[in-house]
Scaffold this motif. Structure first.
Motif: not given
Length: 295
Positions: A120-126, A155-162, A169-180
């Motif tokens: 779910l976290a990956y889907v959120l990152a996309t 985006t982060t609040r959406f994820g917390e609510l699910v 908490t940053t865009y770069d953090g989501y990009l790193a999550l997705l790439l990894d």
């Protein structure tokens, strides 16, 4: 020969000036509305569409989506429902009663399946990386740091609510999550190809008739190589890829001449021409069970 200069339309940066005057910690809902629905509505939609297809490159996610047959049998409804859940969660603000009701609905739908939090976290990152990458490549201007901060906040609040914890908490953090995640899990499976082809058929069915013959090739041409390979789709000729991407960049430059959009874009679902209720959203096979349990 002189250099061709594009003269910006009057007021073209009025929305950006408004965005830059806002605080993304407090005004994130308004900033997202201005960015996604007024500044870049088409680009945001295209980037989100590519984001959906990234999910198919993860074998465990592809296997689940393929098993439900929602894309093959009810593809347009599945597409519309996904967009509409996102709209319900953001149109009145991510912490509005309307949003919370929509995300409770989403949680109940997801609860019928065995989905791991890291999936779910990956889907959120996309859903954040897809639109941002598209706008960076083809938008009429670059995103402002205020916009990135606000989109990330929502985006982060959406994820917390699910129910997700420990999100970036940053865009770069989501990009790193997705790439990894993609380095670890991306792999081609037959299910990925079936889902990709089903999604292309959905897009073709919804597109204006003159665009349909080339739409499959165009959609493949805008994919990055890791995604195309994971989906098992055929490589397009280099000249064609360059032409498609060059055309999109030219569109972005020409849009600098256009006046700012004054009416916020809202998705018009083909599935629900006369409107929808929240309880209409969800896989067809589950609707009766969900609605009975809610009553």
């Amino acid at each position: 020969m002189g250099v061709l200069r594009l003269v910006h339309a009057p007021g073209r940066y009025a929305n950006l000036r408004r965005i830059q005057s806002l605080d993304p910690e407090v005004d994130h809902d308004e900033i997202l509305r201005l960015t996604a629905r007024l500044e870049f509505p088409w680009d945001y939609t295209q980037g989100t569409g590519i984001a959906f297809m990234r999910d198919y490159g993860v074998p465990s996610i592809a296997a689940l989506l393929d098993r439900t047959r929602e894309f093959e049998d009810h593809g347009t409804k599945r597409y519309d429902d996904t967009i509409l859940i996102g709209d319900e969660a953001t149109l009145d603000g991510i912490d509005s009663p309307r949003s919370h009701a929509a995300l409770r609905r989403l949680n109940r739908i997801h609860g019928h399946y065995d989905i791991l939090d890291h999936e779910l976290a990956y889907v959120l990152a996309t859903t954040i990386v897809g639109p941002v990458r598209w706008i960076e490549a083809y938008g009429w201007r670059r995103l402002d740091p205020v916009e990135l901060a606000a989109i990330t906040k929502v985006t982060t609040r959406f994820g917390e609510l699910v129910g997700l914890k420990g999100l970036p908490t940053t865009y770069d953090g989501y990009l790193a999550l997705l790439l990894d995640y993609e380095r670890r899990y991306f792999a081609h499976t037959p299910a990925a190809t079936r889902l990709a082809e089903a999604s292309i058929r959905i897009a073709r069915d919804l597109a204006p008739a003159p665009l349909r013959p080339l739409l499959r090739r165009v959609m493949i041409a805008v994919m990055d190589e890791p995604l195309r390979e994971a989906l098992g789709l055929p490589r397009q000729p280099t000249w064609f890829v360059r032409a498609v991407r060059g055309g999109l960049r030219t569109r972005g430059r020409l849009l600098r001449l256009a006046p700012p959009r004054r009416t916020a874009y809202v998705h018009r679902p083909a599935t629900y021409p006369h409107g929808h209720r929240l309880e209409d959203l969800g896989p067809t096979a589950m609707l009766d069970a969900l609605n009975r349990s809610a009553s």
